[in-house]
Design a protein around this motif. Structure first.
Motif, PDB file in Angstrom:
ATOM      1  N   ILE A 178       2.938   7.831  -4.307  1.00 23.28           N
ATOM      2  CA  ILE A 178       2.540   6.440  -4.048  1.00 23.28           C
ATOM      3  C   ILE A 178       3.422   5.817  -2.968  1.00 23.28           C
ATOM      4  N   TYR A 179       4.739   6.007  -3.072  1.00 21.97           N
ATOM      5  CA  TYR A 179       5.623   5.448  -2.036  1.00 21.97           C
ATOM      6  C   TYR A 179       5.346   6.066  -0.672  1.00 21.97           C
ATOM      7  N   LYS A 180       5.047   7.353  -0.669  1.00 21.82           N
ATOM      8  CA  LYS A 180       4.757   8.025   0.608  1.00 21.82           C
ATOM      9  C   LYS A 180       3.485   7.459   1.238  1.00 21.82           C
ATOM     10  N   ALA A 181       2.447   7.331   0.437  1.00 17.15           N
ATOM     11  CA  ALA A 181       1.164   6.850   0.961  1.00 17.15           C
ATOM     12  C   ALA A 181       1.229   5.377   1.364  1.00 17.15           C
ATOM     13  N   ALA A 182       2.053   4.606   0.662  1.00 20.24           N
ATOM     14  CA  ALA A 182       2.121   3.161   0.934  1.00 20.24           C
ATOM     15  C   ALA A 182       2.994   2.840   2.130  1.00 20.24           C
ATOM     16  N   GLY A 183       3.914   3.745   2.478  1.00 22.29           N
ATOM     17  CA  GLY A 183       4.843   3.445   3.569  1.00 22.29           C
ATOM     18  C   GLY A 183       5.894   2.433   3.125  1.00 22.29           C
ATOM     19  N   PRO A 184       6.731   1.973   4.079  1.00 21.85           N
ATOM     20  CA  PRO A 184       7.856   1.094   3.733  1.00 21.85           C
ATOM     21  C   PRO A 184       7.430  -0.253   3.154  1.00 21.85           C
ATOM     22  N   ASP A 185       6.187  -0.653   3.392  1.00 20.97           N
ATOM     23  CA  ASP A 185       5.688  -1.921   2.837  1.00 20.97           C
ATOM     24  C   ASP A 185       5.900  -2.017   1.334  1.00 20.97           C
ATOM     25  N   LEU A 186       5.726  -0.912   0.631  1.00 21.16           N
ATOM     26  CA  LEU A 186       5.790  -0.973  -0.834  1.00 21.16           C
ATOM     27  C   LEU A 186       7.211  -1.254  -1.306  1.00 21.16           C
ATOM     28  N   GLU A 187       8.187  -0.616  -0.690  1.00 26.27           N
ATOM     29  CA  GLU A 187       9.559  -0.871  -1.129  1.00 26.27           C
ATOM     30  C   GLU A 187       9.947  -2.320  -0.858  1.00 26.27           C
ATOM     31  N   ALA A 188       9.557  -2.828   0.298  1.00 27.95           N
ATOM     32  CA  ALA A 188       9.866  -4.225   0.632  1.00 27.95           C
ATOM     33  C   ALA A 188       9.166  -5.179  -0.337  1.00 27.95           C
ATOM     34  N   ALA A 189       7.900  -4.937  -0.594  1.00 22.77           N
ATOM     35  CA  ALA A 189       7.149  -5.822  -1.497  1.00 22.77           C
ATOM     36  C   ALA A 189       7.684  -5.735  -2.925  1.00 22.77           C
ATOM     37  N   THR A 190       8.152  -4.549  -3.314  1.00 22.09           N
ATOM     38  CA  THR A 190       8.718  -4.367  -4.657  1.00 22.09           C
ATOM     39  C   THR A 190      10.013  -5.158  -4.792  1.00 22.09           C
ATOM     40  N   ARG A 191      10.871  -5.094  -3.779  1.00 25.55           N
ATOM     41  CA  ARG A 191      12.177  -5.764  -3.815  1.00 25.55           C
ATOM     42  C   ARG A 191      12.070  -7.266  -4.047  1.00 25.55           C
ATOM     43  N   VAL A 192      10.987  -7.862  -3.527  1.00 27.56           N
ATOM     44  CA  VAL A 192      10.777  -9.296  -3.714  1.00 27.56           C
ATOM     45  C   VAL A 192      10.603  -9.623  -5.200  1.00 27.56           C
ATOM     46  N   ARG A 193      10.055  -8.658  -5.943  1.00 25.62           N
ATOM     47  CA  ARG A 193       9.728  -8.897  -7.353  1.00 25.62           C
ATOM     48  C   ARG A 193      10.804  -8.444  -8.314  1.00 25.62           C
ATOM     49  N   ALA A 194      11.422  -7.309  -8.041  1.00 22.69           N
ATOM     50  CA  ALA A 194      12.386  -6.749  -8.996  1.00 22.69           C
ATOM     51  C   ALA A 194      13.243  -5.684  -8.327  1.00 22.69           C
ATOM     52  N   ASN A 195      14.438  -5.488  -8.876  1.00 21.74           N
ATOM     53  CA  ASN A 195      15.325  -4.417  -8.410  1.00 21.74           C
ATOM     54  C   ASN A 195      15.380  -3.245  -9.375  1.00 21.74           C
ATOM     55  N   THR A 196      15.189  -3.544 -10.647  1.00 24.42           N
ATOM     56  CA  THR A 196      15.243  -2.497 -11.676  1.00 24.42           C
ATOM     57  C   THR A 196      14.185  -2.785 -12.736  1.00 24.42           C
ATOM     58  N   LEU A 197      13.968  -1.784 -13.599  1.00 23.52           N
ATOM     59  CA  LEU A 197      12.979  -1.938 -14.673  1.00 23.52           C
ATOM     60  C   LEU A 197      13.546  -1.320 -15.946  1.00 23.52           C
ATOM     61  N   LEU A 198      13.290  -1.966 -17.079  1.00 21.51           N
ATOM     62  CA  LEU A 198      13.679  -1.394 -18.367  1.00 21.51           C
ATOM     63  C   LEU A 198      12.531  -0.559 -18.924  1.00 21.51           C
ATOM     64  N   PRO A 199      12.831   0.474 -19.744  1.00 21.12           N
ATOM     65  CA  PRO A 199      11.752   1.258 -20.360  1.00 21.12           C
ATOM     66  C   PRO A 199      10.794   0.358 -21.156  1.00 21.12           C
ATOM     67  N   GLY A 200       9.501   0.589 -20.971  1.00 15.75           N
ATOM     68  CA  GLY A 200       8.489  -0.211 -21.660  1.00 15.75           C
ATOM     69  C   GLY A 200       8.019  -1.417 -20.864  1.00 15.75           C
ATOM     70  N   LYS A 201       8.652  -1.649 -19.713  1.00 17.56           N
ATOM     71  CA  LYS A 201       8.314  -2.826 -18.903  1.00 17.56           C
ATOM     72  C   LYS A 201       7.566  -2.430 -17.630  1.00 17.56           C
ATOM     73  N   SER A 202       6.923  -3.436 -17.021  1.00 18.90           N
ATOM     74  CA  SER A 202       6.238  -3.193 -15.761  1.00 18.90           C
ATOM     75  C   SER A 202       6.416  -4.383 -14.836  1.00 18.90           C
ATOM     76  N   VAL A 203       6.119  -4.170 -13.564  1.00 18.35           N
ATOM     77  CA  VAL A 203       6.151  -5.265 -12.590  1.00 18.35           C
ATOM     78  C   VAL A 203       4.962  -5.110 -11.639  1.00 18.35           C
ATOM     79  N   VAL A 204       4.272  -6.224 -11.418  1.00 18.60           N
ATOM     80  CA  VAL A 204       3.097  -6.237 -10.542  1.00 18.60           C
ATOM     81  C   VAL A 204       3.539  -6.548  -9.118  1.00 18.60           C
ATOM     82  N   VAL A 205       3.154  -5.694  -8.184  1.00 17.14           N
ATOM     83  CA  VAL A 205       3.547  -5.877  -6.779  1.00 17.14           C
ATOM     84  C   VAL A 205       2.298  -5.988  -5.901  1.00 17.14           C
ATOM     85  N   PRO A 206       2.063  -7.159  -5.304  1.00 16.23           N
ATOM     86  CA  PRO A 206       0.944  -7.280  -4.355  1.00 16.23           C
ATOM     87  C   PRO A 206       1.256  -6.522  -3.068  1.00 16.23           C
ATOM     88  N   LEU A 207       0.267  -5.831  -2.542  1.00 16.36           N
ATOM     89  CA  LEU A 207       0.456  -5.085  -1.284  1.00 16.36           C
ATOM     90  C   LEU A 207      -0.024  -5.918  -0.105  1.00 16.36           C
TER      91      LEU A 207
END
Ligand code: AR6
Length: 231
Positions: free
Chosen positions: A144-173
């Motif tokens: 997924i990260y490969k197909a999305a390119g650097p946009d995904l990491e940047a968009a993810t960082r805006v929302r969260a830096n880490t995740l706990l087991p059992g949790k999720s985070v929604v990232v708009p592309l």
């Protein structure tokens, strides 16, 4: 590998009346091209080594729970090969239940190419992430990260830096993202499942009481995230 559509991957008989009985045709055949659709991999069952029987029970249970809340939206469990054990288990268990097979089904293909190569309409994908929400590491996360390119990491960082087991985070592309442009994917939902692999963080040491609880929480969080996108 080759791609098969939902009809080909469902238990026999689910779409038996395709051309023969007009009265039983679905009302809107064209709606499959626009209906909100989440494609998700089986969380924790490859690199994280979670038991497939237990995982398949939880997937079917959670899909059954969320379908009534999701309106017309669809849930699609994806894996790479026709020999996928988790897809077979989920298909078999779903067929035992009163679940609409047009709204929850399995699909074979690379989750980053289901529209372009498989002809499936979808707009949201789940990622079986790692706790740092970082690219690489193999499995579906790397793809997924490969197909999305650097946009995904940047968009993810805006929302969260880490995740706990059992949790999720929604990232708009962003619309510039290759996954958005080529496949029509508007959101990635990162999910961290329970880990049964001694070489990975938060190893549960075969504690399936904790593991099943965390996997249920992971799917609840994922499907609630999808619900928030749909609404
Ligand atoms: N398309 C569809 N399904 C896939 C794809 C793909 N491109 N690649 C793998 N799968 P895994 P986990 C299926 O190992 O067990 C990562 O390194 C695969 O066959 O990706 O939750 C992360 O960074 C399986 O059914 O996730 C984490 O550290 C499912 O996706 C760790 O692995 C999940 O397999 C997470 O391990």
């Amino acid at each position: 590998y080759s791609m098969l559509g939902p009809m080909d991957t469902l238990p026999a008989g689910c779409f038996g009346q395709k051309n023969s009985d007009t009265k039983s045709q679905p009302a809107k055949l064209g709606s499959a091209d626009t209906v909100p659709t989440l494609a998700f991999p089986s969380i924790s069952t490859a690199d994280f080594q979670f038991d497939l029987e237990k995982a398949s029970d939880i997937i079917v249970e959670k899909a059954e729970e969320f379908l009534p809340k999701l309106g017309t939206a669809r849930l699609v469990l994806v894996d790479l090969s026709h020999g996928s054990k988790i897809l077979s288990l989920v298909k078999a268990k779903t067929s035992q239940k009163n679940i609409d097979s047009a709204r929850f089904f399995t699909f074979v293909g690379d989750i980053t190419k289901l529209h372009s190569e498989g002809g499936l309409h979808y707009n949201v994908i789940a990622n079986a992430a790692n706790w740092r929400l970082k690219p690489g590491g193999g499995g579906v996360n790397a793809a997924i990260y490969k197909a999305a390119g650097p946009d995904l990491e940047a968009a993810t960082r805006v929302r969260a830096n880490t995740l706990l087991p059992g949790k999720s985070v929604v990232v708009p592309l962003p619309s510039t993202c290759p996954l958005h442009k080529a496949e029509g994917i508007t959101h990635v939902i990162h999910v961290l499942g329970p880990n049964m692999n001694p070489n990975r963080p938060d190893y549960l040491n075969n504690d399936y009481t904790k593991g099943c609880k965390t996997l249920r929480e992971a799917y609840t969080s994922l499907f609630e995230g999808f619900l928030s996108v749909v609404q």
